[in-house]
Write a protein that holds these residues in place. Structure first.
Motif, PDB file in Angstrom:
ATOM      1  N   ALA A   9       0.854  -1.193   0.000  1.00  0.00           N
ATOM      2  CA  ALA A   9       0.000   0.000   0.000  1.00  0.00           C
ATOM      3  C   ALA A   9       0.883   1.234   0.000  1.00  0.00           C
ATOM      4  CB  ALA A   9      -0.920   0.000   1.217  1.00  0.00           C
ATOM      5  N   GLN A  10       0.305   2.336  -0.416  1.00  0.00           N
ATOM      6  CA  GLN A  10       1.048   3.584  -0.413  1.00  0.00           C
ATOM      7  C   GLN A  10       1.439   3.967   1.020  1.00  0.00           C
ATOM      8  OE1 GLN A  10       2.200   5.141  -2.976  1.00  0.00           O
ATOM      9  NE2 GLN A  10       0.937   4.491  -4.719  1.00  0.00           N
ATOM     10  N   LYS A  11       2.533   4.708   1.104  1.00  0.00           N
ATOM     11  CA  LYS A  11       3.015   5.174   2.395  1.00  0.00           C
ATOM     12  C   LYS A  11       1.889   5.895   3.143  1.00  0.00           C
ATOM     13  CE  LYS A  11       6.730   7.972   4.406  1.00  0.00           C
ATOM     14  NZ  LYS A  11       7.911   8.843   4.087  1.00  0.00           N
ATOM     15  N   GLY A  12       1.723   5.562   4.407  1.00  0.00           N
ATOM     16  CA  GLY A  12       0.691   6.192   5.230  1.00  0.00           C
ATOM     17  C   GLY A  12      -0.589   5.397   5.321  1.00  0.00           C
TER      18      GLY A  12
ATOM     19  N   SER B 291       3.363  -3.838 -14.681  1.00  0.00           N
ATOM     20  CA  SER B 291       2.452  -2.734 -15.011  1.00  0.00           C
ATOM     21  C   SER B 291       1.703  -2.253 -13.771  1.00  0.00           C
ATOM     22  CB  SER B 291       1.469  -3.162 -16.101  1.00  0.00           C
ATOM     23  OG  SER B 291       0.653  -4.227 -15.669  1.00  0.00           O
ATOM     24  N   TRP B 292       1.419  -3.166 -12.836  1.00  0.00           N
ATOM     25  CA  TRP B 292       0.783  -2.750 -11.587  1.00  0.00           C
ATOM     26  C   TRP B 292       1.722  -1.826 -10.812  1.00  0.00           C
ATOM     27  CZ3 TRP B 292      -0.311  -8.403  -9.551  1.00  0.00           C
ATOM     28  CH2 TRP B 292      -0.971  -9.129 -10.558  1.00  0.00           C
ATOM     29  N   THR B 293       2.983  -2.240 -10.776  1.00  0.00           N
ATOM     30  CA  THR B 293       3.970  -1.457 -10.030  1.00  0.00           C
ATOM     31  C   THR B 293       4.179  -0.091 -10.676  1.00  0.00           C
ATOM     32  OG1 THR B 293       5.063  -3.485  -9.301  1.00  0.00           O
ATOM     33  CG2 THR B 293       6.331  -1.453  -9.163  1.00  0.00           C
ATOM     34  N   GLU B 294       4.099  -0.032 -11.995  1.00  0.00           N
ATOM     35  CA  GLU B 294       4.219   1.250 -12.686  1.00  0.00           C
ATOM     36  C   GLU B 294       3.078   2.184 -12.263  1.00  0.00           C
ATOM     37  OE1 GLU B 294       6.161   3.914 -15.303  1.00  0.00           O
ATOM     38  OE2 GLU B 294       6.778   1.956 -14.541  1.00  0.00           O
ATOM     39  N   PHE B 295       1.875   1.653 -12.183  1.00  0.00           N
ATOM     40  CA  PHE B 295       0.744   2.447 -11.688  1.00  0.00           C
ATOM     41  C   PHE B 295       1.001   2.899 -10.257  1.00  0.00           C
ATOM     42  CE2 PHE B 295      -3.388   2.158 -14.185  1.00  0.00           C
ATOM     43  CZ  PHE B 295      -2.756   1.978 -15.411  1.00  0.00           C
ATOM     44  N   PHE B 296       1.566   1.999  -9.451  1.00  0.00           N
ATOM     45  CA  PHE B 296       1.763   2.276  -8.030  1.00  0.00           C
ATOM     46  C   PHE B 296       2.779   3.405  -7.821  1.00  0.00           C
ATOM     47  CE2 PHE B 296       3.409   1.725  -3.769  1.00  0.00           C
ATOM     48  CZ  PHE B 296       2.320   1.313  -3.029  1.00  0.00           C
ATOM     49  N   VAL B 297       3.941   3.304  -8.464  1.00  0.00           N
ATOM     50  CA  VAL B 297       4.998   4.284  -8.226  1.00  0.00           C
ATOM     51  C   VAL B 297       4.654   5.643  -8.835  1.00  0.00           C
ATOM     52  CG1 VAL B 297       6.767   2.491  -8.050  1.00  0.00           C
ATOM     53  CG2 VAL B 297       6.349   3.591 -10.262  1.00  0.00           C
ATOM     54  N   ASN B 298       3.657   5.655  -9.724  1.00  0.00           N
ATOM     55  CA  ASN B 298       3.160   6.928 -10.258  1.00  0.00           C
ATOM     56  C   ASN B 298       1.903   7.389  -9.525  1.00  0.00           C
ATOM     57  OD1 ASN B 298       4.830   7.825 -12.728  1.00  0.00           O
ATOM     58  ND2 ASN B 298       4.554   5.642 -13.094  1.00  0.00           N
ATOM     59  N   ASP B 299       1.652   6.780  -8.363  1.00  0.00           N
ATOM     60  CA  ASP B 299       0.567   7.197  -7.456  1.00  0.00           C
ATOM     61  C   ASP B 299      -0.817   7.119  -8.098  1.00  0.00           C
ATOM     62  OD1 ASP B 299       2.335   7.779  -5.301  1.00  0.00           O
ATOM     63  OD2 ASP B 299       2.852   9.666  -6.286  1.00  0.00           O
ATOM     64  N   ARG B 300      -1.005   6.173  -9.003  1.00  0.00           N
ATOM     65  CA  ARG B 300      -2.308   6.017  -9.640  1.00  0.00           C
ATOM     66  C   ARG B 300      -3.182   4.994  -8.917  1.00  0.00           C
ATOM     67  NH1 ARG B 300      -1.350   5.348 -15.990  1.00  0.00           N
ATOM     68  NH2 ARG B 300      -3.647   5.469 -15.943  1.00  0.00           N
ATOM     69  N   ILE B 301      -2.573   4.170  -8.070  1.00  0.00           N
ATOM     70  CA  ILE B 301      -3.324   3.209  -7.261  1.00  0.00           C
ATOM     71  C   ILE B 301      -2.788   3.254  -5.835  1.00  0.00           C
ATOM     72  CG2 ILE B 301      -3.930   1.632  -9.134  1.00  0.00           C
ATOM     73  CD1 ILE B 301      -1.542  -0.102  -8.318  1.00  0.00           C
TER      74      ILE B 301
ATOM     75  N   PRO C 225      11.932  -4.290  -5.101  1.00  0.00           N
ATOM     76  CA  PRO C 225      12.887  -3.167  -5.062  1.00  0.00           C
ATOM     77  C   PRO C 225      12.254  -1.833  -5.452  1.00  0.00           C
ATOM     78  CG  PRO C 225      13.933  -5.091  -6.018  1.00  0.00           C
ATOM     79  CD  PRO C 225      12.479  -5.432  -5.868  1.00  0.00           C
ATOM     80  N   ALA C 226      11.461  -1.817  -6.515  1.00  0.00           N
ATOM     81  CA  ALA C 226      10.825  -0.572  -6.944  1.00  0.00           C
ATOM     82  C   ALA C 226       9.813  -0.080  -5.920  1.00  0.00           C
ATOM     83  CB  ALA C 226      10.147  -0.769  -8.300  1.00  0.00           C
ATOM     84  N   LEU C 227       9.099  -1.000  -5.308  1.00  0.00           N
ATOM     85  CA  LEU C 227       8.111  -0.617  -4.295  1.00  0.00           C
ATOM     86  C   LEU C 227       8.802  -0.034  -3.068  1.00  0.00           C
ATOM     87  CD1 LEU C 227       5.738  -3.714  -4.570  1.00  0.00           C
ATOM     88  CD2 LEU C 227       5.262  -1.387  -5.358  1.00  0.00           C
ATOM     89  N   GLU C 228       9.891  -0.661  -2.639  1.00  0.00           N
ATOM     90  CA  GLU C 228      10.617  -0.161  -1.467  1.00  0.00           C
ATOM     91  C   GLU C 228      11.230   1.206  -1.749  1.00  0.00           C
ATOM     92  OE1 GLU C 228      11.963  -4.227   0.870  1.00  0.00           O
ATOM     93  OE2 GLU C 228      13.299  -3.405  -0.664  1.00  0.00           O
ATOM     94  N   GLU C 229      11.756   1.385  -2.955  1.00  0.00           N
ATOM     95  CA  GLU C 229      12.337   2.682  -3.305  1.00  0.00           C
ATOM     96  C   GLU C 229      11.272   3.777  -3.273  1.00  0.00           C
ATOM     97  OE1 GLU C 229      14.826   4.790  -6.989  1.00  0.00           O
ATOM     98  OE2 GLU C 229      14.350   2.649  -7.038  1.00  0.00           O
ATOM     99  N   HIS C 230      10.046   3.406  -3.607  1.00  0.00           N
ATOM    100  CA  HIS C 230       8.936   4.356  -3.603  1.00  0.00           C
ATOM    101  C   HIS C 230       8.422   4.623  -2.186  1.00  0.00           C
ATOM    102  CE1 HIS C 230       5.528   6.537  -5.300  1.00  0.00           C
ATOM    103  NE2 HIS C 230       4.695   5.787  -4.610  1.00  0.00           N
ATOM    104  N   GLY C 231       8.845   3.815  -1.225  1.00  0.00           N
ATOM    105  CA  GLY C 231       8.390   3.989   0.152  1.00  0.00           C
ATOM    106  C   GLY C 231       7.103   3.270   0.470  1.00  0.00           C
ATOM    107  N   ALA C 232       6.808   2.177  -0.250  1.00  0.00           N
ATOM    108  CA  ALA C 232       5.567   1.436  -0.046  1.00  0.00           C
ATOM    109  C   ALA C 232       5.515   0.806   1.340  1.00  0.00           C
ATOM    110  CB  ALA C 232       5.435   0.349  -1.104  1.00  0.00           C
TER     111      ALA C 232
END
Length: 359
Positions: free
Chosen positions: A136-139, A192-202, A213-220
């Protein structure tokens, strides 16, 4: 991100339409009729078909590594076989039409195909477990925080895995029925899910190890990590091809069993003893393994999802029907005679998966 592998052939069956159902090939209630198959004692005879095409839904070396390992380690060659792995938009259709000999498809999809009378046999398991990991997104720390947001549960509409993921979330304290969310479908691949996630679309998504790795870098925020003894994918073959190539199928399954055992040795849940050799093979097939070289995780090769005996049985069939909310249909155990023969030749049985600690 999942990477394609040069070994894989060109995309197959990309334009195949839904397979035409054949009249009279299903018994009342949808259960397939089949004659009992008796295989000779001892070693199988020479392979009838020596060139095998295996269809997979998308090019992912780690998920389908047993086929690459069996080729590179010489197990298929020992059986007199050569194996080519291709991708197919519709694996079941590719197998039923003869565009591929054997395919790997989600268990629920295979159940529905057999119910509909598509002439395919379920000839063995592929992954006997599923990991259900969600970010999930940070917070976002509780289900109420998802209110009014967009989430991903599956890549495409109608994917029965959506029911399973929703069920696991509820069991883990994230009951989506208590909030108002929009379920979106970015596409079949988790990248593609992760791309949506790191661009704050989901606000939430399922993920796999290569997404982390991409999710952790984004602060998930990793909200759920869970493992279930639920069959993920299975191996299928065209019913006509099976009838004409019993020795080929037994030999193919025996070689694939050896490769799966090599990948999971000494046992699923323990650190793989052949990790360096497996990663070398991955690297030879142009897969980036740098991040895996120093891993101390027992899940470094995704071996926690596999049963080294390629287990499948009635319990796995029934569990899929229950967790994916499918209409009940009886499992035809005679389809497994070739797997059980290959297991017998290697001195193993068709026991179901043991519960593993996770993560």
């Amino acid at each position: 991100m999942r990477r394609s592998v040069r070994r894989y052939g060109p995309v197959a069956a990309a334009g195949l339409a839904a397979v035409t159902l054949l009249a009279g090939c299903a018994a009342p209630g949808g259960a397939a009729e089949s004659e009992p198959v008796t295989l000779a004692d001892g070693e199988p005879g020479p392979a009838e078909d020596t060139e095998i095409t295996v269809a997979i839904p998308f090019p992912d070396l780690t998920m389908y590594s047993m086929y690459v390992l069996a080729s590179d380690l010489g197990y298929y060659e020992d059986e007199g076989l050569t194996v080519e792995v291709i991708t197919a938009d519709n694996v079941t259709a590719a197998v039923a039409s003869g565009s591929a000999d054997i395919g790997v498809e989600s268990t629920g999809t295979v159940i529905e195909a057999i119910r509909g009378g598509v002439e395919v046999d379920l000839v063995g398991g592929h992954y006997c477990r599923q990991n259900f990991d969600f970010a999930a997104q940070k917070g976002i720390t509780k289900v109420a925080d998802l209110e009014g947001t967009s989430i991903v549960l599956a890549g495409t509409p109608g994917d029965p895995a959506e029911f399973q993921r929703k069920r696991v979330l509820k069991e883990e304290g994230w009951d989506l029925d208590t909030v108002n969310t929009e379920v979106v479908y970015p596409g079949p691949g988790s990248e593609s899910w992760t791309e949506f996630f790191v661009n704050d679309r989901i606000s939430m998504q399922p993920f796999y190890a290569d997404d982390l790795p991409a999710l952790e870098e984004h602060g998930a925020n990793i909200i759920v990590e869970s493992l279930r003894n639920w069959a993920n994918d299975v191996q299928v073959a065209g019913s006509g091809w099976v009838a004409e190539n019993p020795n080929t199928l037994v030999r193919f399954l025996r070689a694939t069993l050896k490769a799966t055992d090599y990948m999971t040795a000494p046992a699923p849940g323990e650190f793989p003893e052949n990790v360096d050799s497996v990663l070398d093979i991955y690297e030879d097939n142009e897969f980036d393994v740098e991040a895996l070289r120093d891993s101390e995780s027992p899940w470094v090769l995704d071996g926690h999802l596999a049963c080294s005996n390629l287990y499948f049985g009635t319990e796995a069939w029934d569990t899929t029907i229950e967790t994916q909310e499918l209409e009940p249909i009886e499992f035809d155990e005679s389809q497994l005679v070739y797997l059980e023969k290959a297991q017998e030749l290697l001195g193993i049985d068709n026991a179901g998966p043991e519960t593993l600690p996770y993560p």
